[in-house]
Design a protein around this motif. Structure first.
Motif, PDB file in Angstrom:
ATOM      1  N   LEU A   1       7.219  14.440  -5.229  1.00  0.00           N
ATOM      2  CA  LEU A   1       8.313  13.457  -5.242  1.00  0.00           C
ATOM      3  C   LEU A   1       8.883  13.168  -3.861  1.00  0.00           C
ATOM      4  CD1 LEU A   1      10.047  14.525  -8.557  1.00  0.00           C
ATOM      5  CD2 LEU A   1       8.532  12.587  -8.187  1.00  0.00           C
ATOM      6  N   GLU A   2       8.991  14.169  -3.010  1.00  0.00           N
ATOM      7  CA  GLU A   2       9.532  13.924  -1.662  1.00  0.00           C
ATOM      8  C   GLU A   2       8.590  13.026  -0.864  1.00  0.00           C
ATOM      9  OE1 GLU A   2      12.486  14.347  -0.525  1.00  0.00           O
ATOM     10  OE2 GLU A   2      13.182  15.469  -2.270  1.00  0.00           O
ATOM     11  N   GLU A   3       7.272  13.251  -1.031  1.00  0.00           N
ATOM     12  CA  GLU A   3       6.293  12.383  -0.349  1.00  0.00           C
ATOM     13  C   GLU A   3       6.353  10.963  -0.903  1.00  0.00           C
ATOM     14  OE1 GLU A   3       2.307  14.083  -0.005  1.00  0.00           O
ATOM     15  OE2 GLU A   3       3.235  16.071   0.088  1.00  0.00           O
ATOM     16  N   ALA A   4       6.563  10.858  -2.215  1.00  0.00           N
ATOM     17  CA  ALA A   4       6.690   9.538  -2.849  1.00  0.00           C
ATOM     18  C   ALA A   4       7.894   8.796  -2.266  1.00  0.00           C
ATOM     19  CB  ALA A   4       6.847   9.692  -4.353  1.00  0.00           C
ATOM     20  N   ILE A   5       8.995   9.541  -2.088  1.00  0.00           N
ATOM     21  CA  ILE A   5      10.215   8.938  -1.506  1.00  0.00           C
ATOM     22  C   ILE A   5       9.923   8.444  -0.086  1.00  0.00           C
ATOM     23  CG2 ILE A   5      12.535   9.488  -0.625  1.00  0.00           C
ATOM     24  CD1 ILE A   5      12.847  11.289  -3.194  1.00  0.00           C
ATOM     25  N   ASP A   6       9.212   9.264   0.702  1.00  0.00           N
ATOM     26  CA  ASP A   6       8.863   8.863   2.084  1.00  0.00           C
ATOM     27  C   ASP A   6       8.025   7.591   2.091  1.00  0.00           C
ATOM     28  OD1 ASP A   6      10.212  11.024   3.075  1.00  0.00           O
ATOM     29  OD2 ASP A   6       8.434  12.279   3.375  1.00  0.00           O
ATOM     30  N   ASP A   7       7.049   7.505   1.185  1.00  0.00           N
ATOM     31  CA  ASP A   7       6.190   6.311   1.122  1.00  0.00           C
ATOM     32  C   ASP A   7       7.001   5.063   0.777  1.00  0.00           C
ATOM     33  OD1 ASP A   7       3.752   7.308   1.897  1.00  0.00           O
ATOM     34  OD2 ASP A   7       3.100   7.833  -0.128  1.00  0.00           O
ATOM     35  N   CYS A   8       7.898   5.201  -0.194  1.00  0.00           N
ATOM     36  CA  CYS A   8       8.729   4.046  -0.581  1.00  0.00           C
ATOM     37  C   CYS A   8       9.672   3.653   0.558  1.00  0.00           C
ATOM     38  CB  CYS A   8       9.527   4.355  -1.836  1.00  0.00           C
ATOM     39  SG  CYS A   8       8.462   4.571  -3.271  1.00  0.00           S
ATOM     40  N   THR A   9      10.151   4.658   1.305  1.00  0.00           N
ATOM     41  CA  THR A   9      11.017   4.373   2.460  1.00  0.00           C
ATOM     42  C   THR A   9      10.235   3.581   3.509  1.00  0.00           C
ATOM     43  OG1 THR A   9      12.316   6.356   2.039  1.00  0.00           O
ATOM     44  CG2 THR A   9      12.448   5.429   4.269  1.00  0.00           C
ATOM     45  N   ASN A  10       8.982   3.964   3.743  1.00  0.00           N
ATOM     46  CA  ASN A  10       8.136   3.208   4.686  1.00  0.00           C
ATOM     47  C   ASN A  10       7.903   1.787   4.193  1.00  0.00           C
ATOM     48  OD1 ASN A  10       7.703   5.053   6.800  1.00  0.00           O
ATOM     49  ND2 ASN A  10       6.236   6.186   5.556  1.00  0.00           N
TER      50      ASN A  10
ATOM     51  N   ARG B   1      10.978   2.191  -7.410  1.00  0.00           N
ATOM     52  CA  ARG B   1      10.147   3.401  -7.432  1.00  0.00           C
ATOM     53  C   ARG B   1      10.893   4.563  -6.750  1.00  0.00           C
ATOM     54  NH1 ARG B   1       7.282   5.322 -10.268  1.00  0.00           N
ATOM     55  NH2 ARG B   1       6.056   3.424 -10.522  1.00  0.00           N
ATOM     56  N   ARG B   2      11.505   4.256  -5.573  1.00  0.00           N
ATOM     57  CA  ARG B   2      12.221   5.306  -4.828  1.00  0.00           C
ATOM     58  C   ARG B   2      13.435   5.799  -5.623  1.00  0.00           C
ATOM     59  NH1 ARG B   2      14.456   4.364   1.263  1.00  0.00           N
ATOM     60  NH2 ARG B   2      15.970   3.056   0.170  1.00  0.00           N
ATOM     61  N   ALA B   3      14.141   4.861  -6.247  1.00  0.00           N
ATOM     62  CA  ALA B   3      15.331   5.237  -7.023  1.00  0.00           C
ATOM     63  C   ALA B   3      14.944   6.181  -8.158  1.00  0.00           C
ATOM     64  CB  ALA B   3      16.001   3.987  -7.575  1.00  0.00           C
ATOM     65  N   GLN B   4      13.821   5.901  -8.820  1.00  0.00           N
ATOM     66  CA  GLN B   4      13.361   6.762  -9.907  1.00  0.00           C
ATOM     67  C   GLN B   4      13.047   8.174  -9.388  1.00  0.00           C
ATOM     68  OE1 GLN B   4      13.333   6.139 -13.340  1.00  0.00           O
ATOM     69  NE2 GLN B   4      13.049   8.357 -13.202  1.00  0.00           N
ATOM     70  N   CYS B   5      12.422   8.222  -8.200  1.00  0.00           N
ATOM     71  CA  CYS B   5      12.124   9.524  -7.584  1.00  0.00           C
ATOM     72  C   CYS B   5      13.414  10.267  -7.230  1.00  0.00           C
ATOM     73  CB  CYS B   5      11.269   9.350  -6.330  1.00  0.00           C
ATOM     74  SG  CYS B   5       9.608   8.772  -6.694  1.00  0.00           S
ATOM     75  N   TYR B   6      14.413   9.509  -6.756  1.00  0.00           N
ATOM     76  CA  TYR B   6      15.712  10.132  -6.457  1.00  0.00           C
ATOM     77  C   TYR B   6      16.331  10.699  -7.745  1.00  0.00           C
ATOM     78  CZ  TYR B   6      16.119   8.323  -1.629  1.00  0.00           C
ATOM     79  OH  TYR B   6      15.946   8.077  -0.291  1.00  0.00           O
TER      80      TYR B   6
ATOM     81  N   LEU C   1       0.834  -1.214   0.000  1.00  0.00           N
ATOM     82  CA  LEU C   1       0.000   0.000   0.000  1.00  0.00           C
ATOM     83  C   LEU C   1       0.866   1.259   0.000  1.00  0.00           C
ATOM     84  CD1 LEU C   1      -2.747  -1.143   2.529  1.00  0.00           C
ATOM     85  CD2 LEU C   1      -3.130  -0.592   0.118  1.00  0.00           C
ATOM     86  N   TYR C   2       1.939   1.253   0.796  1.00  0.00           N
ATOM     87  CA  TYR C   2       2.854   2.409   0.815  1.00  0.00           C
ATOM     88  C   TYR C   2       3.485   2.604  -0.570  1.00  0.00           C
ATOM     89  CZ  TYR C   2       2.998   3.625   5.807  1.00  0.00           C
ATOM     90  OH  TYR C   2       2.689   4.077   7.065  1.00  0.00           O
ATOM     91  N   CYS C   3       3.900   1.498  -1.188  1.00  0.00           N
ATOM     92  CA  CYS C   3       4.533   1.590  -2.508  1.00  0.00           C
ATOM     93  C   CYS C   3       3.523   2.121  -3.534  1.00  0.00           C
ATOM     94  CB  CYS C   3       5.066   0.229  -2.927  1.00  0.00           C
ATOM     95  SG  CYS C   3       6.040   0.304  -4.432  1.00  0.00           S
ATOM     96  N   ASN C   4       2.273   1.613  -3.452  1.00  0.00           N
ATOM     97  CA  ASN C   4       1.228   2.090  -4.368  1.00  0.00           C
ATOM     98  C   ASN C   4       0.972   3.591  -4.171  1.00  0.00           C
ATOM     99  OD1 ASN C   4       1.044  -0.550  -5.116  1.00  0.00           O
ATOM    100  ND2 ASN C   4      -1.078  -0.852  -4.536  1.00  0.00           N
ATOM    101  N   ARG C   5       0.932   3.997  -2.889  1.00  0.00           N
ATOM    102  CA  ARG C   5       0.693   5.414  -2.617  1.00  0.00           C
ATOM    103  C   ARG C   5       1.887   6.256  -3.087  1.00  0.00           C
ATOM    104  NH1 ARG C   5      -0.766   7.733   3.320  1.00  0.00           N
ATOM    105  NH2 ARG C   5       1.502   7.781   3.503  1.00  0.00           N
ATOM    106  N   GLY C   6       3.088   5.675  -2.977  1.00  0.00           N
ATOM    107  CA  GLY C   6       4.288   6.344  -3.487  1.00  0.00           C
ATOM    108  C   GLY C   6       4.186   6.575  -4.988  1.00  0.00           C
ATOM    109  N   THR C   7       3.654   5.578  -5.705  1.00  0.00           N
ATOM    110  CA  THR C   7       3.461   5.695  -7.161  1.00  0.00           C
ATOM    111  C   THR C   7       2.476   6.825  -7.463  1.00  0.00           C
ATOM    112  OG1 THR C   7       3.838   3.319  -7.328  1.00  0.00           O
ATOM    113  CG2 THR C   7       2.881   4.387  -9.243  1.00  0.00           C
ATOM    114  N   VAL C   8       1.393   6.873  -6.665  1.00  0.00           N
ATOM    115  CA  VAL C   8       0.393   7.941  -6.826  1.00  0.00           C
ATOM    116  C   VAL C   8       1.052   9.304  -6.608  1.00  0.00           C
ATOM    117  CG1 VAL C   8      -1.692   8.968  -5.822  1.00  0.00           C
ATOM    118  CG2 VAL C   8      -1.581   6.504  -6.179  1.00  0.00           C
TER     119      VAL C   8
END
Length: 481
Positions: A312-321, A335-340, A298-305
């Motif tokens: 992007l910073e929120e996406a990174i936080d979601d992927c970190t969780n 997903r996080r790497a792409q955001c980075y 769910l965190y990864c899906n929300r990160g994608t959203v």
């Protein structure tokens, strides 16, 4: 065997001579069966011993020692519940039968009923206060009761590791206790040790296929491994066996709610309704904090959203969780790497792609890592676009115009009246402008610079110094150096 029931000593005393003779024959026959049972027991052939003790009981059902012996045999076969029945019958027939009370206590303890076991051992000590076996077993029963109490407190504190430890200790004395096994299995599931939990629950279901607790634990493992549909089937089965099973009821409700919310979120995402998808995934994350695997997804899906919403910073936080919950979750690292990459945090991107490539050595992952490494190297050298103040997609004409403007701005002649320090700084900037133009005005050099190929060659090192052979427009400016 109708007559056999009257073979008790009092019945024999009141019998007529023919009945007396018959009773004696029956007693001899029963004793013979018992002796054969003893012989098989000594040879550790417990199944045959059981058969002969059963024959002895059928022949003479009022003999306490026959039940006692069959209880001992059943205990050796691990059939403690049946053994308990025989041991209880043996002390009903003879309340002073010490071994009968000991066996009843042992069965209670093996089945995890330490209180009842204590009462049996205390009865033995009333009959024989020096009985060392009863003294030891009483201590064991007390130990089990203590472990039970500690486990209860630790479960409330959510210290599941400690509960597993307590149950392992208690099961050394109570190997047939389903209750202890179930509590251990439930805690193993809560600790994410699903194969171990499944194995304990399956062992119980092999012996007792209707055990609601074991069905619940099987469901719990599947639920925590994100196999929600299968899990619901087990919870429903558990509730069929025990309609008021609170834990199964709650887990079933959570599983259904989680599945529905996640599916609604996925649908909203597919329909391009990212704001709604974000809300649904957030609601789903509030349903059950214990479901680590599903929550990681769910965190990864929300990160994608969030990345679609350009947060992007929120996406990174979601992927970190997500990776905090499941550190093997490749999709979340990607997903996080792409955001980075999108936020130009190349060192972090390289670290994530390295982790991914170590786990799954595919061509695609290798390429992603290589791209990130190149971008990292590029980010550490001079940014010629920035020096000229142009966009990366600037045309040749725009580059020329920007060059002329910047060259004039930093030309040493313009700063001849300034302090030595300012003159030095402006001269440095002037050189950098020339250097940037030398590269960006030459299509071949520009292409190599853009792709990062120049980093592989010696002509331009990481500092970006221009070689003395540099040619190209504006080269006459270098005489000021």
């Amino acid at each position: 065997s109708g007559l056999a029931e009257h073979c008790s000593p009092s019945a024999v005393a009141a019998s007529s001579p023919p009945q007396l003779l018959h009773c004696l024959v029956v007693r001899v026959e029963a004793e013979s069966f018992k002796e054969q049972g003893n012989a098989y027991y000594a040879k550790k052939d417990y199944n045959e011993a059981y058969n002969y003790y059963t024959k002895a009981i059928d022949t003479c059902p009022n003999n306490a020692s026959y039940y006692g012996n069959r209880a001992a045999t059943l205990m050796m076969l691990g059939r403690f519940r049946e053994a308990l029945g025989d041991a209880q019958q043996s002390v009903r027939l003879d309340d002073s039968f010490v071994r009968g009370h000991l066996r009843e206590g042992k069965c209670h303890l093996s089945l995890g009923n330490a209180m009842a076991a204590s009462r049996c051992f205390q009865r033995v000590l009333e009959l024989d206060h020096k009985n060392s076996q009863a003294q030891q077993e009483l201590k064991n029963a007390t130990t089990v009761l203590e472990y039970e109490k500690i486990a209860e407190v630790d479960f409330e504190k959510r210290d599941f590791r400690k509960v597993v430890f307590c149950m392992d200790r208690a099961l050394e004395f109570a190997p047939a206790c389903h209750r202890f096994k179930i509590l251990k299995a439930e805690c193993l599931a809560l600790l994410g040790r699903y194969p171990e939990a499944q194995s304990v629950a399956s062992d119980i279901l092999r012996m007792d296929s209707t055990n609601a607790d074991a069905l619940y634990v099987r469901g719990l493992c599947l639920y925590y491994e994100d196999c929600i549909e299968k899990a619901v089937q087990f919870f429903v089965q558990a509730l069929r066996m025990a309609p008021d099973h609170e834990k199964a009821c709650l887990a079933c409700r959570n599983a259904k709610a989680l599945k529905a919310k996640k599916e609604d979120g996925n649908k909203a995402f597919k329909d391009g309704n990212y704001k709604l998808a974000y809300e649904l995934y957030t609601e789903a994350l509030g349903i059950d904090p214990n479901n680590i695997k599903t929550n990681a997804k769910l965190y990864c899906n929300r990160g994608t959203v969030n990345s679609k919403l350009r947060k992007l910073e929120e996406a990174i936080d979601d992927c970190t969780n997500a990776v905090k919950l499941d550190d093997t979750y490749i999709k979340a690292y990607l997903r996080r790497a792409q955001c980075y990459m999108d936020t130009e945090q190349y060192e972090d991107a390289v670290r994530d792609y390295e982790k991914v490539y170590q786990t799954e050595k595919t061509k695609e992952h290798k390429q992603l890592l290589k791209n990130a490494q190149v971008e990292l190297k590029k980010s550490k050298r001079k940014d010629y676009y920035k020096i000229l103040g142009v966009d990366k997609n600037a045309s040749e004409d725009e580059i020329k115009k920007a060059y002329r403007k910047r060259a004039l701005m930093h030309h040493p002649d313009r700063h001849s009246g300034a302090s030595a320090e300012v003159q030095k700084e402006e001269e440095k900037k002037f050189k950098e402008v020339g250097e940037a133009f030398t590269i960006l005005s030459d299509p071949k050099k520009k292409a190599r610079y853009d792709s990062g190929q120049d980093l592989e060659e010696d002509g331009l090192n990481m500092g970006g110094r221009c070689s003395s052979q540099s040619s190209g427009p504006g080269n006459f400016f270098f005489q000021f150096g």
